[in-house]
Scaffold this active site. Structure first.
Site, PDB file in Angstrom:
ATOM      1  CG  HIS A 278     -11.440  19.376   6.316  1.00 51.82           C
ATOM      2  ND1 HIS A 278     -11.086  20.644   6.712  1.00 51.82           N
ATOM      3  CD2 HIS A 278     -12.790  19.421   6.105  1.00 51.82           C
ATOM      4  CE1 HIS A 278     -12.161  21.416   6.735  1.00 51.82           C
ATOM      5  NE2 HIS A 278     -13.201  20.694   6.365  1.00 51.82           N
ATOM      6  CD  GLU A 279     -15.297  16.623   4.837  1.00 59.62           C
ATOM      7  OE1 GLU A 279     -16.249  16.624   5.645  1.00 59.62           O
ATOM      8  OE2 GLU A 279     -15.034  17.598   4.112  1.00 59.62           O
ATOM      9  CD  GLU A 358     -15.902  23.291   7.229  1.00 61.52           C
ATOM     10  OE1 GLU A 358     -14.884  22.678   6.858  1.00 61.52           O
ATOM     11  OE2 GLU A 358     -17.034  22.764   7.316  1.00 61.52           O
TER      12      GLU A 358
END
Length: 428
Positions: A278-279, A358
């Site tokens: 995700h990062e 996100e």
């Protein structure tokens, strides 16, 4: 007139507080829609009855404190103007030194100190709340140390910013806002570059990930994403919090992927790999640079609006504010009020963009790791550790949430899992 303005400002803040309390505790609906009950997003499936009760209580109080904190700053700065405190700070600085830059520093110190002391009770209540609900594990001494570091770091940057700002205002009354914005670009990039190596270590210790086997897995993911990463950093947070987190910080050669040790202690390797993917998505999709561009665009608009509104406000209430003009440093509290108000008003938009990014990062991570179970259980653990609401009220989501709600994040992964299962069933 000044006394009347102050009375109505206090009355407006009190009424606002009652309205927010009424909304959060009596009107706002955080119940789960019927179609999601019993799903992986249903907190009743991974929280016990006590945790459910505590998460609702904690979230309500924390949201109330959030909505009270920013308007309280507006009120304090407004009263500093009306009561003549800003004028007093200016007089003290003039009496202390003849150096004009020294006067700026002294004025900013007294203004910062008074604002800090006035908002300290609410900050302490927030700290005590997190301790009571076992989110924070930080001692009062450690918390005060971080508070003082915050104060001095902010003071140091503020002296530079305010000194340059008022020099520009006095040099160019019409276009100071444009010149200030132009100077803010290299300043913002400089702060983002030095933050991981200069500012962040003031608060916590950072070191390369100790678990070399896990680091190898993370770096393998980074190689698949064509990210030139050599190390993953962990930070010692267990002495301060039970919450979980991971993030990307810095730009250029100082960019870092950081894991809290609480995350390492509570999540398994597959869950951590999902979070890391995700990062990495933020890096791959250049969300950091998009965020910087958006911030600079909003700051340009904001500085122009502040220029217009401050001129109007001082021309109308300059006598009550005890301010002679925009170039008078006594107008700084008014500048802070307008800056904070515009940032607060823009937060639903900036949060919307952040939630979109996100969600994109979640989609990237689940495609990359192809482990829906790890993703879902990771989000469940994040919810449990932070006592977060799975489905927060609308106003809370608009003003507080830079991430999708856990209901949205988990249900999206469940949809991915169902779609994948269907595709596998259809394949020969």
């Amino acid at each position: 007139m000044a006394r009347k303005m102050g009375f109505f400002a206090i009355l407006a803040y009190v009424l606002f507080g009652f309205l927010v309390y009424w909304y959060l505790f009596y009107i706002a609906d955080s119940t789960l829609p019927f179609e999601f009950q019993g799903s992986s997003a249903d907190p009743a499936t991974f929280l016990n009855s006590r945790e459910l009760m505590l998460s609702e209580e904690y979230s309500q109080i924390r949201n109330l404190l959030f909505f009270l904190a920013t308007p309280l700053e507006w009120l304090i700065y407004f009263l500093i103007l009306l009561t003549g405190l800003s004028k007093a700070f200016k007089n003290w600085s003039d009496e202390t030194t003849k150096n004009k830059y020294g006067r700026v520093g002294i004025y900013v110190f007294w203004l910062s100190l008074f604002a800090y002391m006035a908002t300290f009770p609410l900050s302490y209540i927030s700290y005590h709340l997190s301790k009571t609900y076992n989110i924070s594990t930080q001692t009062f001494a450690s918390w005060m140390k971080d508070e003082l570091i915050d104060f001095w770091v902010n003071f140091g940057m503020m002296v530079v910013i305010v000194g340059v700002l008022y020099w520009l205002i006095n040099r160019s009354r019409r276009f100071w806002w444009l010149f200030a914005w132009m100077l803010s670009i290299p300043f913002t990039l400089f702060i983002m570059f030095v933050q991981p190596v200069v500012i962040d270590p003031l608060y916590n210790d950072f070191y390369p990930l100790k678990n070399k086997e896990l680091e190898a897995k993370i770096l393998d993911l980074a190689a698949q994403a064509e990210i030139p990463a050599e190390h993953v950093f962990e930070v010692d947070m267990a002495e301060k919090t039970n919450a979980l987190n991971a993030y990307v910080t810095g730009i250029g050669s100082n960019s870092r992927i950081v894991l809290w040790d609480t995350t390492l202690n509570r999540l398994n390797d597959n869950q951590i790999l999902f979070i890391m993917a995700h990062e990495m998505a933020h890096y791959v999709e250049k969300h950091l640079y998009i965020g910087i561009a958006g911030y600079l665009l909003l700051s340009l608009i904001g500085l122009y609006l502040i220029h217009k509104i401050m001129n109007w406000a001082i021309s109308r209430w300059g006598k009550e504010f005890k301010v002679s003009g925009m170039g008078d440093i006594r107008s700084l509290p008014l500048f802070f009020i307008l800056l904070s108000m515009l940032a607060f008003a823009a937060s639903p938009f900036s949060n919307f963009v952040s939630r979109y990014q996100e969600a994109r990062a979640d989609s990237y991570a689940i495609e990359m790791t192809d482990n829906p179970e790890a993703a879902i259980t990771a989000f469940q653990e994040l919810t449990k550790a932070g006592l977060s609401q799975v489905n927060p009220p609308l106003l809370v989501k608009l003003f507080r949430y830079g991430h999708p709600t856990m209901l949205e994040r988990i249900s999206r992964i469940e949809d991915y899992e169902i779609q994948k299962r269907n595709e596998e069933g259809m394949s020969p």
